[in-house]
Design a protein around this motif. Structure first.
Motif, mmCIF file in Angstrom:
data_model
loop_
_atom_site.group_PDB
_atom_site.id
_atom_site.type_symbol
_atom_site.label_atom_id
_atom_site.label_comp_id
_atom_site.label_asym_id
_atom_site.label_seq_id
_atom_site.Cartn_x
_atom_site.Cartn_y
_atom_site.Cartn_z
ATOM 1 N N SER A 47 0.832 -1.207 0.000
ATOM 2 C CA SER A 47 0.000 0.000 0.000
ATOM 3 C C SER A 47 0.869 1.261 0.000
ATOM 4 C CB SER A 47 -0.981 -0.008 1.169
ATOM 5 O OG SER A 47 -0.284 0.139 2.369
ATOM 6 N N GLU A 48 2.091 1.110 0.519
ATOM 7 C CA GLU A 48 3.034 2.241 0.492
ATOM 8 C C GLU A 48 3.337 2.663 -0.949
ATOM 9 O OE1 GLU A 48 6.756 1.358 2.385
ATOM 10 O OE2 GLU A 48 7.506 3.395 1.998
ATOM 11 N N PHE A 49 3.389 1.670 -1.858
ATOM 12 C CA PHE A 49 3.635 1.978 -3.267
ATOM 13 C C PHE A 49 2.545 2.898 -3.815
ATOM 14 C CE2 PHE A 49 2.534 0.750 -7.701
ATOM 15 C CZ PHE A 49 3.617 1.326 -8.339
ATOM 16 N N PHE A 50 1.269 2.547 -3.575
ATOM 17 C CA PHE A 50 0.156 3.342 -4.105
ATOM 18 C C PHE A 50 0.142 4.738 -3.479
ATOM 19 C CE2 PHE A 50 -1.098 -1.120 -4.501
ATOM 20 C CZ PHE A 50 -1.207 -1.176 -5.871
ATOM 21 N N GLN A 51 0.475 4.776 -2.194
ATOM 22 C CA GLN A 51 0.546 6.062 -1.502
ATOM 23 C C GLN A 51 1.613 6.949 -2.145
ATOM 24 O OE1 GLN A 51 0.371 5.489 2.755
ATOM 25 N NE2 GLN A 51 1.593 7.356 3.052
ATOM 26 N N ASN A 52 2.776 6.364 -2.435
ATOM 27 C CA ASN A 52 3.856 7.132 -3.066
ATOM 28 C C ASN A 52 3.473 7.589 -4.471
ATOM 29 O OD1 ASN A 52 5.399 6.828 -0.801
ATOM 30 N ND2 ASN A 52 6.636 5.144 -1.619
ATOM 31 N N VAL A 53 2.747 6.740 -5.207
ATOM 32 C CA VAL A 53 2.335 7.114 -6.561
ATOM 33 C C VAL A 53 1.390 8.313 -6.507
ATOM 34 C CG1 VAL A 53 1.041 6.424 -8.618
ATOM 35 C CG2 VAL A 53 2.611 4.804 -7.546
ATOM 36 N N VAL A 54 0.325 8.215 -5.729
ATOM 37 C CA VAL A 54 -0.690 9.283 -5.755
ATOM 38 C C VAL A 54 -0.167 10.577 -5.138
ATOM 39 C CG1 VAL A 54 -2.609 7.642 -5.782
ATOM 40 C CG2 VAL A 54 -1.885 8.635 -3.598
ATOM 41 N N ASN A 55 0.804 10.478 -4.244
ATOM 42 C CA ASN A 55 1.378 11.692 -3.658
ATOM 43 C C ASN A 55 2.610 12.174 -4.418
ATOM 44 O OD1 ASN A 55 -0.524 11.834 -1.555
ATOM 45 N ND2 ASN A 55 0.600 10.265 -0.423
ATOM 46 N N GLY A 56 2.994 11.440 -5.476
ATOM 47 C CA GLY A 56 4.146 11.841 -6.283
ATOM 48 C C GLY A 56 5.446 11.828 -5.523
ATOM 49 N N GLN A 57 5.547 10.938 -4.518
ATOM 50 C CA GLN A 57 6.778 10.847 -3.727
ATOM 51 C C GLN A 57 7.770 9.936 -4.427
ATOM 52 O OE1 GLN A 57 4.845 9.850 -0.125
ATOM 53 N NE2 GLN A 57 5.432 11.731 0.923
#
Ligand code: ACO
Length: 181
Positions: free
Chosen positions: A33-43
């Motif tokens: 889920s960290e991956f999706f979080q990083n994608v949508v936040n552009g991190q």
């Protein structure tokens, strides 16, 4: 059926749920889920979405395709030795495509090709960037055909690169050189 009107935009936090769903549907690999979080936040990740502005039932802003990528240091990558870059310039970078997908019903319209073009254009705009690269599982013929059509070069076959359900699968490493490679 309707006539699709495909637009491209950045992926946003509101895309998270559908992004996660589509990854789950399209890929044999589970992503944290960290991956999706990083994608949508552009991190540390750049990404583009394809949406169909003519999609009915209030879905005109829902993802029908996406590409996600990360900038990596060339010298820390597995293809650092395959570049023509000047080793005295240690800041050279690469763009690594993490995931690319188009949902059923929107395939063969050129959406994935357009998404790859966005990544290549972005990579070319970064002065330190020398290439775009990716891994693809060896049995994924549609994706392999696509990368070849887009003039990516197959550098090598990596044995047992993927472990899925206790079973090993090979991958191909594809590269597209930019800014002189
Ligand atoms: N009209 C008709 N056909 C077209 C058009 C057009 N305007 N544009 C392209 N095409 C053809 C292409 O020539 C190509 O034909 P080919 O199969 O003979 O090469 C074919 O349509 C596919 O090209 P696109 O339409 O650009 O690709 P698409 O949007 O269908 O997406 C993808 C391809 C991403 C592989 C899709 O099948 C998919 O999502 N698969 C499941 C997930 C997946 O495998 N992703 C890649 C994994 S590797 C990674 O993620 C790094």
């Amino acid at each position: 059926s309707h006539r699709a009107s495909i637009c491209y935009r950045r992926i946003e936090p509101s895309d998270r749920e559908i992004l996660e769903q589509i990854h789950c549907d399209l890929f044999p690999i589970r992503y944290e889920s960290e991956f999706f979080q990083n994608v949508v936040n552009g991190q540390d990740i750049v990404s583009w979405a394809a949406v169909d502005r003519n999609r009915p039932n209030g879905r005109s802003d829902e993802l029908v395709g996406f590409v996600t990528a990360r900038i990596v240091l060339a010298k820390e990558s597995e293809i650092g030795d395959m570049l023509r870059y000047d080793p005295s310039k240690p800041d050279q970078t690469l763009v690594y495509i993490l995931t690319l997908g188009v949902v059923d019903g929107y395939r063969n319209l050129g959406i994935a090709s357009s998404l790859i073009q966005k990544v290549v254009k972005y990579a070319s705009s970064i002065q330190t960037c020398r290439a775009v690269y990716l891994h693809v599982i060896s049995y994924n013929d549609p994706a392999i055909r696509l990368y070849k059509k887009m003039s990516f070069q197959c550098l090598r076959r990596l044995q047992g690169f993927y472990l899925i359900g206790g079973q090993q699968y090979d991958s191909y490493l594809f590269v597209y050189y930019v800014n002189g490679g």
